[in-house]
Design a protein around this motif. Sequence first.
Motif, PDB file in Angstrom:
ATOM      1  N   PHE A  97     -43.309  -0.910  17.211  1.00 36.74           N
ATOM      2  CA  PHE A  97     -41.939  -0.434  17.433  1.00 36.74           C
ATOM      3  C   PHE A  97     -41.486  -0.771  18.850  1.00 36.74           C
ATOM      4  CE2 PHE A  97     -38.819   2.678  18.778  1.00 36.74           C
ATOM      5  CZ  PHE A  97     -37.939   2.702  17.706  1.00 36.74           C
ATOM      6  N   LYS A  98     -42.358  -0.510  19.809  1.00 36.27           N
ATOM      7  CA  LYS A  98     -42.027  -0.771  21.210  1.00 36.27           C
ATOM      8  C   LYS A  98     -41.793  -2.267  21.439  1.00 36.27           C
ATOM      9  CE  LYS A  98     -43.581   0.875  25.746  1.00 36.27           C
ATOM     10  NZ  LYS A  98     -43.760  -0.346  26.514  1.00 36.27           N
ATOM     11  N   LYS A  99     -42.613  -3.085  20.810  1.00 39.50           N
ATOM     12  CA  LYS A  99     -42.472  -4.540  20.967  1.00 39.50           C
ATOM     13  C   LYS A  99     -41.148  -5.031  20.388  1.00 39.50           C
ATOM     14  CE  LYS A  99     -44.564  -8.904  19.408  1.00 39.50           C
ATOM     15  NZ  LYS A  99     -44.261  -9.611  20.658  1.00 39.50           N
ATOM     16  N   TYR A 100     -40.792  -4.531  19.203  1.00 43.15           N
ATOM     17  CA  TYR A 100     -39.582  -4.990  18.514  1.00 43.15           C
ATOM     18  C   TYR A 100     -38.314  -4.453  19.167  1.00 43.15           C
ATOM     19  CZ  TYR A 100     -41.551  -7.258  14.333  1.00 43.15           C
ATOM     20  OH  TYR A 100     -42.169  -8.114  13.472  1.00 43.15           O
ATOM     21  N   PHE A 101     -38.333  -3.182  19.582  1.00 46.53           N
ATOM     22  CA  PHE A 101     -37.069  -2.501  19.888  1.00 46.53           C
ATOM     23  C   PHE A 101     -36.958  -1.923  21.299  1.00 46.53           C
ATOM     24  CE2 PHE A 101     -38.085  -1.768  15.306  1.00 46.53           C
ATOM     25  CZ  PHE A 101     -37.197  -2.719  14.806  1.00 46.53           C
ATOM     26  N   VAL A 102     -37.977  -2.123  22.137  1.00 40.43           N
ATOM     27  CA  VAL A 102     -37.915  -1.556  23.479  1.00 40.43           C
ATOM     28  C   VAL A 102     -38.170  -2.619  24.544  1.00 40.43           C
ATOM     29  CG1 VAL A 102     -38.856   0.170  25.074  1.00 40.43           C
ATOM     30  CG2 VAL A 102     -38.644   0.714  22.638  1.00 40.43           C
ATOM     31  N   ASP A 103     -39.347  -3.240  24.505  1.00 39.46           N
ATOM     32  CA  ASP A 103     -39.795  -4.091  25.612  1.00 39.46           C
ATOM     33  C   ASP A 103     -38.889  -5.294  25.861  1.00 39.46           C
ATOM     34  OD1 ASP A 103     -41.886  -2.408  26.020  1.00 39.46           O
ATOM     35  OD2 ASP A 103     -43.376  -3.630  24.980  1.00 39.46           O
ATOM     36  N   ASP A 104     -38.493  -5.966  24.802  1.00 41.87           N
ATOM     37  CA  ASP A 104     -37.779  -7.235  24.965  1.00 41.87           C
ATOM     38  C   ASP A 104     -36.283  -7.132  24.699  1.00 41.87           C
ATOM     39  OD1 ASP A 104     -40.246  -8.421  25.492  1.00 41.87           O
ATOM     40  OD2 ASP A 104     -40.632  -8.768  23.363  1.00 41.87           O
ATOM     41  N   ILE A 105     -35.748  -5.912  24.761  1.00 41.83           N
ATOM     42  CA  ILE A 105     -34.331  -5.713  24.442  1.00 41.83           C
ATOM     43  C   ILE A 105     -33.538  -5.375  25.702  1.00 41.83           C
ATOM     44  CG2 ILE A 105     -32.693  -4.319  23.126  1.00 41.83           C
ATOM     45  CD1 ILE A 105     -34.393  -6.232  21.451  1.00 41.83           C
ATOM     46  N   ASP A 106     -32.485  -6.122  25.952  1.00 39.08           N
ATOM     47  CA  ASP A 106     -31.541  -5.838  27.038  1.00 39.08           C
ATOM     48  C   ASP A 106     -30.430  -4.977  26.447  1.00 39.08           C
ATOM     49  OD1 ASP A 106     -29.711  -5.722  29.054  1.00 39.08           O
ATOM     50  OD2 ASP A 106     -29.509  -7.908  29.311  1.00 39.08           O
ATOM     51  N   LEU A 107     -30.432  -3.700  26.766  1.00 38.95           N
ATOM     52  CA  LEU A 107     -29.476  -2.769  26.159  1.00 38.95           C
ATOM     53  C   LEU A 107     -28.028  -3.084  26.523  1.00 38.95           C
ATOM     54  CD1 LEU A 107     -31.412   0.602  26.588  1.00 38.95           C
ATOM     55  CD2 LEU A 107     -31.252  -0.860  24.557  1.00 38.95           C
ATOM     56  N   ASP A 108     -27.837  -3.810  27.615  1.00 34.47           N
ATOM     57  CA  ASP A 108     -26.467  -4.164  28.020  1.00 34.47           C
ATOM     58  C   ASP A 108     -26.008  -5.492  27.419  1.00 34.47           C
ATOM     59  OD1 ASP A 108     -26.195  -1.873  29.637  1.00 34.47           O
ATOM     60  OD2 ASP A 108     -27.324  -2.865  31.244  1.00 34.47           O
ATOM     61  N   ASN A 109     -26.910  -6.184  26.779  1.00 32.34           N
ATOM     62  CA  ASN A 109     -26.570  -7.485  26.189  1.00 32.34           C
ATOM     63  C   ASN A 109     -27.346  -7.633  24.877  1.00 32.34           C
ATOM     64  OD1 ASN A 109     -25.483 -10.056  25.886  1.00 32.34           O
ATOM     65  ND2 ASN A 109     -27.072 -11.016  27.169  1.00 32.34           N
ATOM     66  N   LEU A 110     -26.918  -6.873  23.876  1.00 35.64           N
ATOM     67  CA  LEU A 110     -27.662  -6.785  22.621  1.00 35.64           C
ATOM     68  C   LEU A 110     -27.545  -8.067  21.807  1.00 35.64           C
ATOM     69  CD1 LEU A 110     -26.748  -3.175  21.418  1.00 35.64           C
ATOM     70  CD2 LEU A 110     -28.902  -3.946  22.433  1.00 35.64           C
ATOM     71  N   PRO A 111     -28.614  -8.410  21.052  1.00 30.13           N
ATOM     72  CA  PRO A 111     -28.530  -9.564  20.147  1.00 30.13           C
ATOM     73  C   PRO A 111     -27.453  -9.324  19.078  1.00 30.13           C
ATOM     74  CG  PRO A 111     -30.810  -8.824  20.430  1.00 30.13           C
ATOM     75  CD  PRO A 111     -29.932  -7.780  21.044  1.00 30.13           C
ATOM     76  N   GLU A 112     -27.027 -10.385  18.455  1.00 30.74           N
ATOM     77  CA  GLU A 112     -25.987 -10.304  17.433  1.00 30.74           C
ATOM     78  C   GLU A 112     -26.441  -9.388  16.278  1.00 30.74           C
ATOM     79  OE1 GLU A 112     -23.413 -13.254  14.464  1.00 30.74           O
ATOM     80  OE2 GLU A 112     -24.806 -14.079  15.948  1.00 30.74           O
TER      81      GLU A 112
END
Length: 421
Positions: A195-210
């Motif tokens: 979960f952390k790998k998919y949704f925390v570590d590599d996610i820029d909350l200010d520039n979300l993927p499409e």
Amino acid sequence: MSEWKKYKLGDLVSHKKGFAFKSKDYKSNGVRIIRVSDLTDSSIDLSQSLFIEQTLAENFLEYQLTNGDIIITTVGSWEYNPASIVGKVVKVPSNAEKSLLNQNAVRLRALQGANQTFLYYRMKCNDFKEFIIIGAQGSANQAAITLQQIFSFEFDLPSIKEQQRIASILSSLDDKIELNRRMNQTLEQIAATLFKKYFVDDIDLDNLPEGWKHHKVNDLFDITIGRTPPRVQQEWFSRNPEDVKWISIKDMGMSGVYISETSEYLTNEAVKKFNVPIIPDNTVVLSFKLTMGRVSITTEKMLSNEAIAHFIPKSSTYLSPEYIYLFLKNFEYDSLGNTSSIATAVNSNTIKGINILTPNKDIEKLFNLRVKAIFKKIKSNQQEIKTLSQIRDYLLPKLMSGEIDVTAINQNQSLHEEVFS
């Protein structure tokens, strides 16, 4: 039974009462102190441990615990409460070895002629619990029992070889139960890492993927809150399995990922009269008062008290129970407020307003493919724990009374396979 002889507990054990360590001496590390509040139903929870400095601990080595020691609480509540009941019996696990025993409990060690593990299981029988309750004294809220009373407990004891055989059968069951629990802890850690790998570590909350979005949980879930009928009217509460299971925070603390057992039930009449919200099967529940952040998934239709919120997916929600479970386990609850009493300050509106990140459907689907097998194994292990516990609890009084001979289990092939396979 011809070789069994009657003894008093006090004739079979040495003992040491716990010491009243001073709160001013408690530290964040050092030598561990085991308090009554650390005791679970049969072992010790080390997650909230307190410590004293090594140099100070050297003055209290006589209170040291070793693996397999028996602890009995001498002060506690009358009601069943895993944190504080008087007369609770636990066995010291290996990871608590060399800890020091605090007050309101006594440490027992078997003398020659008695098997330590056998005595532990003998003290887990209902007749010992009843003996403690009858002998305890105190107020409506707290009870105490003297060592003299505890040691006057009388029971039949077989030969040392028979004790060892009986202890081996029961401890084999508990070893399998503990193995499953540890396996589930590992599996849950793996799921949390994914979960952390998919949704925390590599996610820029200010520039979300499409396709990724921020929501309030109330946008995606119908958040219902449990209810408690008036306690003064005891007819609404039950211990009858034919009634509806009613979850408390204590129950959540004793369950694993999936909650299937509760200490109390509500009658169907109570559900109707007080309009208690029904929690569907496979629903994530969260404790948000008193003890903040306990999370479980229901295994059937259930109810809860008002300190627990239920996350029932709306028809438009594609997030899985596994996703919301891991999200809530990973959530920083301190972010909900800046007071030291966050667990009492949070209310249902606060829970409904929690921000949740939703990935696009393809990523969520890929994640679920990986974690659903993990959760399925966790659920299977929990069911096996329940089955093994039922077998142990069935055998315990019968073996301890001599009603079932040890050799009868070995000769009963189906029972032997169920116990030891």
